[in-house]
Design a protein around this motif. Sequence first.
Motif, PDB file in Angstrom:
ATOM      1  N   ASP A   1       0.848  -1.184   0.000  1.00 36.87           N
ATOM      2  CA  ASP A   1       0.000   0.000   0.000  1.00 36.87           C
ATOM      3  C   ASP A   1       0.884   1.234   0.000  1.00 36.87           C
ATOM      4  O   ASP A   1       2.006   1.227   0.463  1.00 36.87           O
ATOM      5  N   HIS A   2       0.325   2.291  -0.521  1.00 41.25           N
ATOM      6  CA  HIS A   2       1.078   3.517  -0.708  1.00 41.25           C
ATOM      7  C   HIS A   2       0.778   4.488   0.421  1.00 41.25           C
ATOM      8  O   HIS A   2      -0.371   4.822   0.662  1.00 41.25           O
ATOM      9  N   ARG A   3       1.790   4.953   1.092  1.00 44.65           N
ATOM     10  CA  ARG A   3       1.569   5.921   2.170  1.00 44.65           C
ATOM     11  C   ARG A   3       1.606   7.334   1.604  1.00 44.65           C
ATOM     12  O   ARG A   3       2.386   7.646   0.725  1.00 44.65           O
ATOM     13  N   ASP A   4       0.753   8.210   2.146  1.00 43.50           N
ATOM     14  CA  ASP A   4       0.607   9.539   1.573  1.00 43.50           C
ATOM     15  C   ASP A   4       1.320  10.592   2.410  1.00 43.50           C
ATOM     16  O   ASP A   4       2.047  10.295   3.349  1.00 43.50           O
ATOM     17  N   LEU A   5       1.092  11.841   2.063  1.00 45.76           N
ATOM     18  CA  LEU A   5       1.818  12.940   2.697  1.00 45.76           C
ATOM     19  C   LEU A   5       1.501  13.084   4.173  1.00 45.76           C
ATOM     20  O   LEU A   5       2.278  13.670   4.918  1.00 45.76           O
ATOM     21  N   HIS A   6       0.372  12.529   4.631  1.00 43.83           N
ATOM     22  CA  HIS A   6       0.037  12.652   6.051  1.00 43.83           C
ATOM     23  C   HIS A   6       0.995  11.855   6.935  1.00 43.83           C
ATOM     24  O   HIS A   6       1.036  12.061   8.137  1.00 43.83           O
ATOM     25  N   SER A   7       1.743  10.938   6.319  1.00 50.14           N
ATOM     26  CA  SER A   7       2.705  10.150   7.085  1.00 50.14           C
ATOM     27  C   SER A   7       4.019  10.883   7.288  1.00 50.14           C
ATOM     28  O   SER A   7       4.877  10.424   8.029  1.00 50.14           O
ATOM     29  N   PHE A   8       4.177  12.023   6.624  1.00 47.00           N
ATOM     30  CA  PHE A   8       5.468  12.711   6.648  1.00 47.00           C
ATOM     31  C   PHE A   8       5.372  13.966   7.505  1.00 47.00           C
ATOM     32  O   PHE A   8       4.404  14.729   7.391  1.00 47.00           O
ATOM     33  N   PRO A   9       6.335  14.203   8.387  1.00 49.13           N
ATOM     34  CA  PRO A   9       6.278  15.383   9.260  1.00 49.13           C
ATOM     35  C   PRO A   9       6.393  16.676   8.475  1.00 49.13           C
ATOM     36  O   PRO A   9       7.160  16.772   7.528  1.00 49.13           O
ATOM     37  N   THR A  10       5.603  17.679   8.859  1.00 44.44           N
ATOM     38  CA  THR A  10       5.630  18.962   8.171  1.00 44.44           C
ATOM     39  C   THR A  10       6.131  20.106   9.035  1.00 44.44           C
ATOM     40  O   THR A  10       6.089  21.256   8.633  1.00 44.44           O
ATOM     41  N   SER A 148       1.610  -4.824   3.475  1.00 40.38           N
ATOM     42  CA  SER A 148       0.740  -4.776   2.301  1.00 40.38           C
ATOM     43  C   SER A 148       1.556  -4.661   1.022  1.00 40.38           C
ATOM     44  O   SER A 148       1.312  -5.376   0.033  1.00 40.38           O
ATOM     45  N   THR A 149       2.519  -3.746   1.026  1.00 44.81           N
ATOM     46  CA  THR A 149       3.359  -3.562  -0.160  1.00 44.81           C
ATOM     47  C   THR A 149       4.169  -4.819  -0.450  1.00 44.81           C
ATOM     48  O   THR A 149       4.232  -5.286  -1.602  1.00 44.81           O
ATOM     49  N   LEU A 150       4.795  -5.381   0.571  1.00 45.15           N
ATOM     50  CA  LEU A 150       5.612  -6.575   0.378  1.00 45.15           C
ATOM     51  C   LEU A 150       4.757  -7.740  -0.120  1.00 45.15           C
ATOM     52  O   LEU A 150       5.164  -8.481  -1.027  1.00 45.15           O
ATOM     53  N   GLY A 151       3.565  -7.896   0.438  1.00 41.74           N
ATOM     54  CA  GLY A 151       2.678  -8.960  -0.002  1.00 41.74           C
ATOM     55  C   GLY A 151       2.270  -8.825  -1.450  1.00 41.74           C
ATOM     56  O   GLY A 151       2.219  -9.807  -2.197  1.00 41.74           O
ATOM     57  N   TRP A 152       1.997  -7.601  -1.875  1.00 37.54           N
ATOM     58  CA  TRP A 152       1.584  -7.375  -3.260  1.00 37.54           C
ATOM     59  C   TRP A 152       2.738  -7.632  -4.228  1.00 37.54           C
ATOM     60  O   TRP A 152       2.533  -8.142  -5.335  1.00 37.54           O
ATOM     61  N   ILE A 153       3.938  -7.313  -3.811  1.00 41.35           N
ATOM     62  CA  ILE A 153       5.103  -7.598  -4.658  1.00 41.35           C
ATOM     63  C   ILE A 153       5.298  -9.110  -4.785  1.00 41.35           C
ATOM     64  O   ILE A 153       5.557  -9.625  -5.884  1.00 41.35           O
ATOM     65  N   TYR A 154       5.159  -9.832  -3.689  1.00 38.36           N
ATOM     66  CA  TYR A 154       5.243 -11.293  -3.757  1.00 38.36           C
ATOM     67  C   TYR A 154       4.171 -11.841  -4.706  1.00 38.36           C
ATOM     68  O   TYR A 154       4.419 -12.777  -5.477  1.00 38.36           O
TER      69      TYR A 154
END
Length: 232
Positions: A1-10, A148-154
């Motif tokens: 899964d793709h994490r968005d800008l809310h995961s990054f400190p501003t 999620s990301t690792l699973g989708w790549i597998y």
Amino acid sequence: DHRDLHSFPTRRSSDLLQRNGKVPEARAAFMAAKAADPAYTEPDIALALLDIRAKDYDAARGRLTAALAATPADTRARFFLASVEDATRNYSAAIAHYGHLIESEPDNVLFLNNLSYDLAEYGKQPDEALKHAQKAKELAPGDPQVASTLGWIYYQKGAYRFAISQLEVAASPEHALAGEALGLVQYHLAMAYFKSGNVPQGRQLLKTAQRLAPSLPEAKLAQEVERQSVSR
């Protein structure tokens, strides 16, 4: 899964952005700060975040590009610019920015996760994606988005047993995923079940995902994988 800008400190930007929801006042304050000191890039980043929230991606791209030109080492500006490129489906540019970020911060889980997802989903480089996703997993073994990301790549590599093990972790109720983020994982997990021959469990999870996130494009993809599994 793709994490968005809310995961990054501003840093200071988020303070004004979230204060009582006064977006016009925040924009005016940032514009005034920029006018007072054109070399100061913090207002550019803050204004770009407002543009992103308003889906004015061209304006955001212009501000962030200018901020990067002034301070090329600013990882926040580059990350938000990568987010803009993702939002506008300019994935090759997003991948380039995430790659640059990884060079600057090789152990940043957010950067690793987003780079690996884009490499697998849009860059069609599953082997390179797997390398970054496995590193993110080592650094953040309990993160559901990383799983999620690792699973989708597998899954894309045809390693369905490994895909299921990771996607089940990501879909676990003990994690904080909800809404479409959870629905996406459920669609991916249903497809992995179908591919592994577990059609009943795949169908059960597909129905759950359809109730939770019926508008995701993965709904049709999962249905197609189901049809293929049944017709074999």
